[in-house]
Scaffold this motif. Sequence first.
Motif, PDB file in Angstrom:
ATOM      1  N   LYS A 166      13.295   4.983   9.175  1.00  0.00           N
ATOM      2  CA  LYS A 166      13.903   6.300   9.675  1.00  0.00           C
ATOM      3  C   LYS A 166      14.286   7.243   8.725  1.00  0.00           C
ATOM      4  N   VAL A 167      14.875   6.891   7.759  1.00  0.00           N
ATOM      5  CA  VAL A 167      15.185   7.717   6.676  1.00  0.00           C
ATOM      6  C   VAL A 167      13.974   8.000   5.486  1.00  0.00           C
ATOM      7  N   HIS A 168      13.018   7.217   5.666  1.00  0.00           N
ATOM      8  CA  HIS A 168      11.791   7.466   4.919  1.00  0.00           C
ATOM      9  C   HIS A 168      11.130   8.720   5.458  1.00  0.00           C
ATOM     10  N   TYR A 169      11.137   8.556   6.772  1.00  0.00           N
ATOM     11  CA  TYR A 169      10.361   9.694   7.483  1.00  0.00           C
ATOM     12  C   TYR A 169      11.033  11.039   7.177  1.00  0.00           C
ATOM     13  N   GLU A 170      12.345  11.169   7.295  1.00  0.00           N
ATOM     14  CA  GLU A 170      13.154  12.413   6.920  1.00  0.00           C
ATOM     15  C   GLU A 170      12.671  12.725   5.509  1.00  0.00           C
ATOM     16  N   VAL A 171      12.835  12.109   4.496  1.00  0.00           N
ATOM     17  CA  VAL A 171      12.867  12.312   3.026  1.00  0.00           C
ATOM     18  C   VAL A 171      11.400  12.749   2.923  1.00  0.00           C
ATOM     19  N   VAL A 172      10.316  11.945   3.542  1.00  0.00           N
ATOM     20  CA  VAL A 172       9.005  12.539   3.307  1.00  0.00           C
ATOM     21  C   VAL A 172       8.673  13.941   3.839  1.00  0.00           C
ATOM     22  N   ARG A 173       9.245  13.854   5.200  1.00  0.00           N
ATOM     23  CA  ARG A 173       9.201  15.256   5.631  1.00  0.00           C
ATOM     24  C   ARG A 173       9.543  16.401   5.135  1.00  0.00           C
ATOM     25  N   GLY A 174      11.157  16.208   4.520  1.00  0.00           N
ATOM     26  CA  GLY A 174      11.389  17.122   3.335  1.00  0.00           C
ATOM     27  C   GLY A 174      10.791  17.576   2.127  1.00  0.00           C
ATOM     28  N   LEU A 175      10.204  16.261   1.535  1.00  0.00           N
ATOM     29  CA  LEU A 175       9.148  16.645   0.666  1.00  0.00           C
ATOM     30  C   LEU A 175       7.721  17.395   0.983  1.00  0.00           C
ATOM     31  N   LEU A 204      10.542  10.065  -5.141  1.00  0.00           N
ATOM     32  CA  LEU A 204       9.436   9.378  -4.741  1.00  0.00           C
ATOM     33  C   LEU A 204       9.279   7.854  -5.490  1.00  0.00           C
ATOM     34  N   LEU A 205      10.058   7.801  -6.609  1.00  0.00           N
ATOM     35  CA  LEU A 205      10.158   6.618  -7.149  1.00  0.00           C
ATOM     36  C   LEU A 205      11.164   5.769  -6.302  1.00  0.00           C
ATOM     37  N   SER A 206      12.259   6.334  -5.722  1.00  0.00           N
ATOM     38  CA  SER A 206      13.284   5.622  -4.775  1.00  0.00           C
ATOM     39  C   SER A 206      12.552   5.208  -3.589  1.00  0.00           C
ATOM     40  N   LEU A 207      11.613   5.971  -3.191  1.00  0.00           N
ATOM     41  CA  LEU A 207      10.964   5.508  -1.884  1.00  0.00           C
ATOM     42  C   LEU A 207       9.988   4.189  -2.412  1.00  0.00           C
ATOM     43  N   ALA A 214       0.857  -1.307  -0.152  1.00  0.00           N
ATOM     44  CA  ALA A 214       0.010   0.114  -0.052  1.00  0.00           C
ATOM     45  C   ALA A 214       0.814   1.176  -0.029  1.00  0.00           C
ATOM     46  N   GLU A 215       1.878   1.212   0.841  1.00  0.00           N
ATOM     47  CA  GLU A 215       2.733   2.317   0.886  1.00  0.00           C
ATOM     48  C   GLU A 215       3.552   2.831  -0.502  1.00  0.00           C
ATOM     49  N   ARG A 216       4.014   1.676  -0.918  1.00  0.00           N
ATOM     50  CA  ARG A 216       4.577   1.622  -2.342  1.00  0.00           C
ATOM     51  C   ARG A 216       3.791   2.208  -3.374  1.00  0.00           C
ATOM     52  N   ARG A 217       2.353   1.933  -3.388  1.00  0.00           N
ATOM     53  CA  ARG A 217       1.499   2.346  -4.244  1.00  0.00           C
ATOM     54  C   ARG A 217       1.328   4.067  -4.181  1.00  0.00           C
ATOM     55  N   VAL A 218       1.117   4.342  -2.971  1.00  0.00           N
ATOM     56  CA  VAL A 218       1.064   5.818  -2.688  1.00  0.00           C
ATOM     57  C   VAL A 218       2.255   6.383  -3.069  1.00  0.00           C
ATOM     58  N   TYR A 219       3.672   6.143  -2.985  1.00  0.00           N
ATOM     59  CA  TYR A 219       4.654   6.893  -3.664  1.00  0.00           C
ATOM     60  C   TYR A 219       4.763   6.726  -5.015  1.00  0.00           C
ATOM     61  N   GLU A 220       4.144   5.607  -5.695  1.00  0.00           N
ATOM     62  CA  GLU A 220       4.203   5.488  -7.159  1.00  0.00           C
ATOM     63  C   GLU A 220       3.036   6.550  -7.672  1.00  0.00           C
ATOM     64  N   ARG A 221       1.832   6.627  -7.052  1.00  0.00           N
ATOM     65  CA  ARG A 221       1.012   7.470  -7.411  1.00  0.00           C
ATOM     66  C   ARG A 221       1.145   8.979  -7.406  1.00  0.00           C
ATOM     67  N   ALA A 265      12.470   1.155  -2.354  1.00  0.00           N
ATOM     68  CA  ALA A 265      12.594   0.486  -0.966  1.00  0.00           C
ATOM     69  C   ALA A 265      11.361  -0.150  -0.492  1.00  0.00           C
ATOM     70  N   GLU A 266      10.172   0.442  -0.633  1.00  0.00           N
ATOM     71  CA  GLU A 266       9.268  -0.137  -0.005  1.00  0.00           C
ATOM     72  C   GLU A 266       8.975  -1.682  -0.988  1.00  0.00           C
ATOM     73  N   ARG A 267       9.291  -1.728  -2.201  1.00  0.00           N
ATOM     74  CA  ARG A 267       9.263  -3.062  -2.854  1.00  0.00           C
ATOM     75  C   ARG A 267      10.382  -4.191  -2.224  1.00  0.00           C
ATOM     76  N   ARG A 268      11.645  -3.651  -1.866  1.00  0.00           N
ATOM     77  CA  ARG A 268      12.462  -4.488  -1.151  1.00  0.00           C
ATOM     78  C   ARG A 268      11.823  -4.997   0.248  1.00  0.00           C
ATOM     79  N   HIS A 269      11.059  -4.115   0.639  1.00  0.00           N
ATOM     80  CA  HIS A 269      10.558  -4.593   2.271  1.00  0.00           C
ATOM     81  C   HIS A 269       9.697  -5.691   1.918  1.00  0.00           C
ATOM     82  N   GLU A 270       8.882  -5.310   0.829  1.00  0.00           N
ATOM     83  CA  GLU A 270       7.635  -6.578   0.261  1.00  0.00           C
ATOM     84  C   GLU A 270       8.592  -7.857   0.206  1.00  0.00           C
ATOM     85  N   GLN A 271       9.582  -7.547  -0.689  1.00  0.00           N
ATOM     86  CA  GLN A 271      10.186  -8.921  -0.800  1.00  0.00           C
ATOM     87  C   GLN A 271      10.859  -9.715   0.249  1.00  0.00           C
ATOM     88  N   HIS A 272      11.176  -8.822   1.505  1.00  0.00           N
ATOM     89  CA  HIS A 272      11.691  -9.592   2.596  1.00  0.00           C
ATOM     90  C   HIS A 272      10.444 -10.385   3.265  1.00  0.00           C
TER      91      HIS A 272
END
Length: 363
Positions: free
Chosen positions: A119-128, A44-47, A24-31, A50-57
């Motif tokens: 933690k990095v995602h939070y900082e990136v999203v906060r910056g955007l 946003l595509l890099s985020l 769900a988070e990946r789709r948000v960033y893709e949209r 990263a969510e896709r890698r988490h899915e794979q885990h």
Amino acid sequence: MNPPATPTPSDRRRWARYLVEERAERRVYERLAERREGEEREILLSLAEAERRHEQHWLELLGEEPARLPKAGLSSRVLGWMAGRFGSIFVLALAQSAEARSPYDAEIYATPAMRADEKVHYEVVRGLAARGRRRLSGSFRAAVFGANDGLVSNLALVIGIGATGASSAFVLFSGIAGLLAGALSMGAGEFVSVRSQRELLAATEADGAAELRAGDLDIDENELALVYRARGDDETQSLERARRVVAAAKAGARRAATGPVRTHGVGVAEVVGSDWGAAASSFLLFASGAIIPVLPWIFGLEGATAVILALVLVSVALLTTGAAVGILSGGPPLQRALRQLAIGLGAALITYGLGLIFGVDVA
């Protein structure tokens, strides 16, 4: 702490839940990326990757795609729906809050890299989100100010008039008059403000130095550059501008080919916007808020029923705008909403008390 060798059914259910949340988070960033371009799109595509890698885990831990997966949480589904339909700043502000609530810190099956990613995602999203807030701050502030001003001032007016014992027709007339008076005042004030600012910038930036002719005086580029440095240009820009003016003057031109009046390379109209546009938007924003307290009387209600309904309608509007301010500013939405509500109802309470004190029977 190392994970146990044999996962339990509860562990597998939790992994499946993590899997759908990551998707769900990946789709948000893709949209969101579909609605952006340039650097922000790449981020946003890099985020999303990263969510896709988490899915794979989580898929690897599960061994295969489960036959039945749980639904993503309500907040994730709402966020995904909004990402495809609304401006990115609002969605990013909500995503910022979601990223701040990562469950992986206490999850023994999450890798250290995944915890760090969150933690990095939070900082990136906060910056955007901060970028979007800076772009939006002026117009959003004007919208909230205009609508809230209409809500609070007209609510206070009709509640105060109603408390005097005036007839419903008089309360309605007062509300409509207050709407028009306030909206016209806001529009006229914004028009004068923007027009005055345009005229001031035009007078300040009018390039009288560019009117020089070769025969007027012996023009020195370095001396002329001081004029532009005094106006705020840096040394390099000033010297280059002076050279263009001198070249044009020596060629006998009345003006250098620098185009319309500009402020540090940006046109005056681009800096302050349209005076008529600002006036119209201020009028409409105030009116959109001011009409809400009058609706009960417009639809024929009267007395306590009209007053109570007006309070309810305005309260909902104040809570909504307050929550929106909280979300976009990164603050607690409920606290901002209650603050807006307290301010609006506080003003209405004061005028209601005055109406009771000075009550008259207006036929």
